[in-house]
Design an enzyme around this catalytic site. Structure first.
Site, PDB file in Angstrom:
ATOM      1  N   ASP A   1       0.842  -1.185   0.000  1.00  0.00           N
ATOM      2  CA  ASP A   1       0.000   0.000   0.000  1.00  0.00           C
ATOM      3  C   ASP A   1       0.882   1.242   0.000  1.00  0.00           C
ATOM      4  OD1 ASP A   1      -2.392   1.360  -0.002  1.00  0.00           O
ATOM      5  OD2 ASP A   1      -2.679   1.254   2.160  1.00  0.00           O
ATOM      6  N   GLY A   2       0.317   2.351  -0.448  1.00  0.00           N
ATOM      7  CA  GLY A   2       1.018   3.633  -0.359  1.00  0.00           C
ATOM      8  C   GLY A   2       1.950   3.938  -1.520  1.00  0.00           C
ATOM      9  N   ASN A   3       1.930   3.112  -2.556  1.00  0.00           N
ATOM     10  CA  ASN A   3       2.789   3.373  -3.725  1.00  0.00           C
ATOM     11  C   ASN A   3       2.495   4.749  -4.339  1.00  0.00           C
ATOM     12  OD1 ASN A   3       3.719   0.796  -3.429  1.00  0.00           O
ATOM     13  ND2 ASN A   3       2.893   0.009  -5.364  1.00  0.00           N
ATOM     14  N   GLY A   4       1.192   5.017  -4.503  1.00  0.00           N
ATOM     15  CA  GLY A   4       0.771   6.276  -5.133  1.00  0.00           C
ATOM     16  C   GLY A   4       1.168   7.470  -4.287  1.00  0.00           C
ATOM     17  N   ARG A   5       0.877   7.403  -2.990  1.00  0.00           N
ATOM     18  CA  ARG A   5       1.216   8.517  -2.082  1.00  0.00           C
ATOM     19  C   ARG A   5       2.723   8.742  -2.025  1.00  0.00           C
ATOM     20  NH1 ARG A   5      -1.988   6.103   2.712  1.00  0.00           N
ATOM     21  NH2 ARG A   5      -2.041   4.383   1.234  1.00  0.00           N
ATOM     22  N   TRP A   6       3.462   7.635  -2.006  1.00  0.00           N
ATOM     23  CA  TRP A   6       4.930   7.713  -1.967  1.00  0.00           C
ATOM     24  C   TRP A   6       5.436   8.499  -3.189  1.00  0.00           C
ATOM     25  CZ3 TRP A   6       9.023   6.072  -5.022  1.00  0.00           C
ATOM     26  CH2 TRP A   6      10.277   5.980  -4.392  1.00  0.00           C
TER      27      TRP A   6
ATOM     28  N   LEU B   1      11.964 -20.710   0.454  1.00  0.00           N
ATOM     29  CA  LEU B   1      10.844 -19.797   0.699  1.00  0.00           C
ATOM     30  C   LEU B   1       9.700 -20.063  -0.283  1.00  0.00           C
ATOM     31  CD1 LEU B   1       9.656 -16.982   1.771  1.00  0.00           C
ATOM     32  CD2 LEU B   1      10.880 -15.973  -0.153  1.00  0.00           C
TER      33      LEU B   1
ATOM     34  N   SER C   1      -6.000  -6.285  -4.779  1.00  0.00           N
ATOM     35  CA  SER C   1      -7.245  -6.720  -4.127  1.00  0.00           C
ATOM     36  C   SER C   1      -8.417  -6.706  -5.101  1.00  0.00           C
ATOM     37  CB  SER C   1      -7.552  -5.796  -2.948  1.00  0.00           C
ATOM     38  OG  SER C   1      -7.971  -4.531  -3.426  1.00  0.00           O
TER      39      SER C   1
ATOM     40  N   HIS D   1       4.505   2.521  -8.232  1.00  0.00           N
ATOM     41  CA  HIS D   1       4.315   1.085  -8.493  1.00  0.00           C
ATOM     42  C   HIS D   1       5.634   0.451  -8.936  1.00  0.00           C
ATOM     43  CE1 HIS D   1       0.166   1.548  -7.745  1.00  0.00           C
ATOM     44  NE2 HIS D   1      -0.166   2.100  -8.892  1.00  0.00           N
TER      45      HIS D   1
ATOM     46  N   GLU E   1     -10.987  -5.014  -4.730  1.00  0.00           N
ATOM     47  CA  GLU E   1     -11.375  -3.594  -4.842  1.00  0.00           C
ATOM     48  C   GLU E   1     -10.528  -2.863  -5.883  1.00  0.00           C
ATOM     49  OE1 GLU E   1     -10.802  -5.020  -1.852  1.00  0.00           O
ATOM     50  OE2 GLU E   1     -12.885  -5.079  -1.126  1.00  0.00           O
TER      51      GLU E   1
ATOM     52  N   ARG F   1       1.763   8.158 -10.100  1.00  0.00           N
ATOM     53  CA  ARG F   1       1.528   6.935  -9.319  1.00  0.00           C
ATOM     54  C   ARG F   1       2.350   5.746  -9.845  1.00  0.00           C
ATOM     55  NH1 ARG F   1      -2.630   6.747  -6.011  1.00  0.00           N
ATOM     56  NH2 ARG F   1      -2.895   4.517  -6.301  1.00  0.00           N
TER      57      ARG F   1
END
Ligand code: IPE
Ligand code: MG
Length: 185
Positions: free
Chosen positions: A25-30, A136, A70, A42, A72, A38
């Site tokens: 989350d927060g890629n766009g705000r970053w 992993l 998601s 990403h 959404e 944006r």
């Protein structure tokens, strides 16, 4: 690179969790904070995923689940969804050889059938290439919704009850766990 190694050295390897889940989350705000679009966020998000997977593999963590897209997120502008799908394919194509070198296995959870056919195709290829690895396990949650996961699980349980294979009174927490996408983890 040096900094990452120093940080790894400070971790007590006897206290590591078996499964780490990361909500991206927060890629766009970053990006916006840096006066960028944006997509720039990403793009850098992909870089973070690369570093995270590498560090987790090196530490010996068994599972990392990345909540990358998601249900959404389908409501975003088509351009942005298309870009995210393109990044996903590019990431899988370019990283699969390195993931393989690091003994990483790949799994996908979510409504995979809703993803564009070329994304599904690349996912299948990468999962197949990495299927023999036992380090992993990187789990990509794509078109993932928590309630949707429960709905699909409940449907499968109801179907067993309808067929007479399961008594409602025998449904336990374990039954529910066994019908979630994360049942193998
Ligand atoms: C995470 O960053 C990437 C995805 C969910 C695909 P966001 O795109 O949600 O960035 P913000 O939250 O708008 O800053
Ligand atoms: Mg967000």
């Amino acid at each position: 690179m040096m900094e990452k190694n120093k940080l790894i050295d400070t971790i007590d390897k006897s206290k590591l969790p078996k499964h780490i889940a990361i909500i991206m989350d927060g890629n766009g705000r970053w990006a916006q904070q840096r006066g960028e679009q944006r997509v720039y966020g990403h793009n850098n998000g992909v870089q973070s995923v690369r570093e995270t997977a590498e560090a987790a593999a090196e530490l010996g963590v068994k599972y990392v689940t990345l909540y990358a897209f998601s249900t959404e997120n389908w409501n975003r502008p088509k351009d942005e969804v298309d870009t995210l799908m393109k990044y996903l394919i590019n990431y899988l194509k370019s990283e699969t050889p390195d993931l393989n070198k690091n003994n990483v296995r790949l799994e996908a959870i979510g409504q995979i059938y809703r993803l564009p056919e070329n994304v599904q195709e690349q996912l299948r290829k990468s999962i197949a290439t990495l299927s023999k690895n036992n380090g992993l396990t990187l789990v990509l949650a794509l078109s993932y919704g928590g309630r949707n996961e429960i709905v699909e699980g409940v449907r499968a349980i109801a179907e067993k009850v309808r067929r007479g294979q399961l008594e409602p009174a025998d449904i336990t927490e374990q039954t529910v766990s066994q019908h979630l996408w994360t049942r193998a983890m």
